[in-house]
Design a protein around this motif. Structure first.
Motif, PDB file in Angstrom:
ATOM      1  N   ASP A 221       0.833  -1.117   0.061  1.00 34.30           N
ATOM      2  CA  ASP A 221       0.120  -0.182  -0.133  1.00 34.30           C
ATOM      3  C   ASP A 221       0.898   1.221   0.064  1.00 34.30           C
ATOM      4  O   ASP A 221       0.650   2.258  -0.689  1.00 34.30           O
ATOM      5  N   ARG A 224       2.647   1.756  -3.368  1.00 38.42           N
ATOM      6  CA  ARG A 224       1.573   2.291  -4.455  1.00 38.42           C
ATOM      7  C   ARG A 224       1.411   3.519  -4.227  1.00 38.42           C
ATOM      8  O   ARG A 224       1.033   4.327  -5.269  1.00 38.42           O
ATOM      9  N   GLN A 230      -1.834   4.606  -9.870  1.00 36.22           N
ATOM     10  CA  GLN A 230      -1.914   3.647  -8.975  1.00 36.22           C
ATOM     11  C   GLN A 230      -2.652   2.529  -9.682  1.00 36.22           C
ATOM     12  O   GLN A 230      -2.891   1.395  -8.753  1.00 36.22           O
ATOM     13  N   TYR A 231      -3.172   2.624 -10.694  1.00 38.85           N
ATOM     14  CA  TYR A 231      -4.233   1.643 -11.211  1.00 38.85           C
ATOM     15  C   TYR A 231      -3.933   1.008 -12.670  1.00 38.85           C
ATOM     16  O   TYR A 231      -3.355   1.837 -13.589  1.00 38.85           O
ATOM     17  N   PRO A 283      -5.481  -2.643  -8.791  1.00 37.86           N
ATOM     18  CA  PRO A 283      -4.290  -1.755  -8.287  1.00 37.86           C
ATOM     19  C   PRO A 283      -2.987  -2.255  -8.869  1.00 37.86           C
ATOM     20  O   PRO A 283      -3.014  -3.251  -9.327  1.00 37.86           O
ATOM     21  N   VAL A 284      -2.007  -1.287  -9.362  1.00 39.77           N
ATOM     22  CA  VAL A 284      -0.771  -1.786  -9.863  1.00 39.77           C
ATOM     23  C   VAL A 284      -0.058  -2.742  -9.012  1.00 39.77           C
ATOM     24  O   VAL A 284      -0.148  -3.041  -7.866  1.00 39.77           O
ATOM     25  N   ILE A 289       5.279  -1.224 -10.174  1.00 37.26           N
ATOM     26  CA  ILE A 289       5.808  -0.317  -9.170  1.00 37.26           C
ATOM     27  C   ILE A 289       7.595  -0.250  -9.627  1.00 37.26           C
ATOM     28  O   ILE A 289       8.020   0.726  -9.416  1.00 37.26           O
TER      29      ILE A 289
END
Length: 308
Positions: A221, A224, A230-231, A283-284, A289
């Protein structure tokens, strides 16, 4: 120096060849759960784990584990830790059962207890049927699982694993992940890996390394939250897609991945709903990341072999 923490302060390492492996590494994490560091070959992962496991002296800086210095208090720390190095292999003339029971007796267990714990650990990693086979007759994956069973059978509070699932098939890797999850409930597991799904699956905290530097550290979390986009929006076809804020990746099969903001993801979903378009929004991942933070995919320009 607070008990219950692993603290690195300005850790650096330059080898005799002049190669700089680590540059001013600073971080602190609780000695609880699983902490994983990820990075390409040569990023400095193995160098750092060897320093923290009291196997290598840093060129600069200090590291403490639960208030004990990894150099000055090495003997005391070694009583509390178990290590599987990247190059670790069992002795070829012993069996897995002999390897583990001998190790446990060296740590102070009696013969009967050592044998029982060894048998239990081998069963956990699926090697009970080859427990009496000589190590040199085992496959590379079996040898790796035997080494993992050895540290699992120990009473070590601090476990250091350098690329623990290298050479294992996908099913065996999943077995190891499940065992690591159980181990980390009451122990501290420090592992290095270049399998990003492995770190994302088992680690409570993740450190991203590149060229001997720590670029980011946090749970998923937190990592991100450090990103603008972030998506991830995946679409079955790249035809007639709108321009978006973010990054667009096109696969050879025609599928498209868009890394974008939450607002853009919502806008895209509204556009696709009701049309003959298959899509997903999530979410990525750690792959996304890593690409954003390190600038390239983790497999880019990998050359294999052991890292420093």
């Amino acid at each position: 120096m607070s008990p219950g923490e692993l603290i690195c302060t300005d850790i650096g390492k330059v080898y005799g060849t002049g190669k700089r492996a680590l540059s001013s590494i600073n971080f602190s994490v609780p000695t609880k759960g699983t902490f994983s560091i990820i990075g390409r070959n040569g990023a400095g992962k193995t160098t750092l784990i060897r320093i923290l496991a009291t196997l290598l002296e840093p060129s600069a800086g200090t590291a403490t584990i639960d208030g004990l210095d990894v150099m000055k208090d090495a003997d005391e720390l070694r009583k509390r830790m178990a290590v599987v190095p990247q190059e670790g292999r069992p002795l070829p003339w012993l069996t897995p059962l002999q390897t583990i029971s001998s190790y446990l007796m060296w740590r102070g267990e009696d013969y009967r207890t050592s044998r029982r714990k060894a048998e239990e650990a081998l069963a956990l990693v699926g090697l009970e049927d080859v427990s009496d086979r000589l190590n040199h007759k085992l496959s590379g994956g079996m040898k790796r699982k035997s080494m993992l069973a050895m540290v699992m059978a120990s009473d070590a509070e601090l476990i250091f694993l350098d690329e623990p699932t290298t050479g294992l098939d996908p099913i065996s890797r999943q077995v190891v992940w499940d065992l690591l999850a159980k181990l980390s409930r009451d122990r501290f597991v420090f592992l290095t890996t270049h399998y990003l799904e492995e770190a994302e699956m088992v680690a409570d905290r993740i450190g991203i390394f590149e060229d001997g530097s720590l670029l980011a550290l946090g749970n998923m979390d937190e990592l991100r939250a450090s990103l603008r986009y972030q998506y991830s929006v995946r679409v079955s076809s790249g035809n007639d897609l709108p321009e978006i804020e973010g990054r667009v990746l096109k696969g050879r099969d025609g599928r498209v991945q868009m890394i974008t903001t939450r607002e853009e993801a919502v806008r895209l979903s509204e556009r696709f709903i009701g049309k003959d378009v298959r899509f997903s929004i999530n979410p990525v991942t750690l792959d996304d990341i890593f690409y954003h933070i390190a600038g390239e995919d983790i497999d880019h320009d990998e050359k294999g072999g052991q890292e420093q």
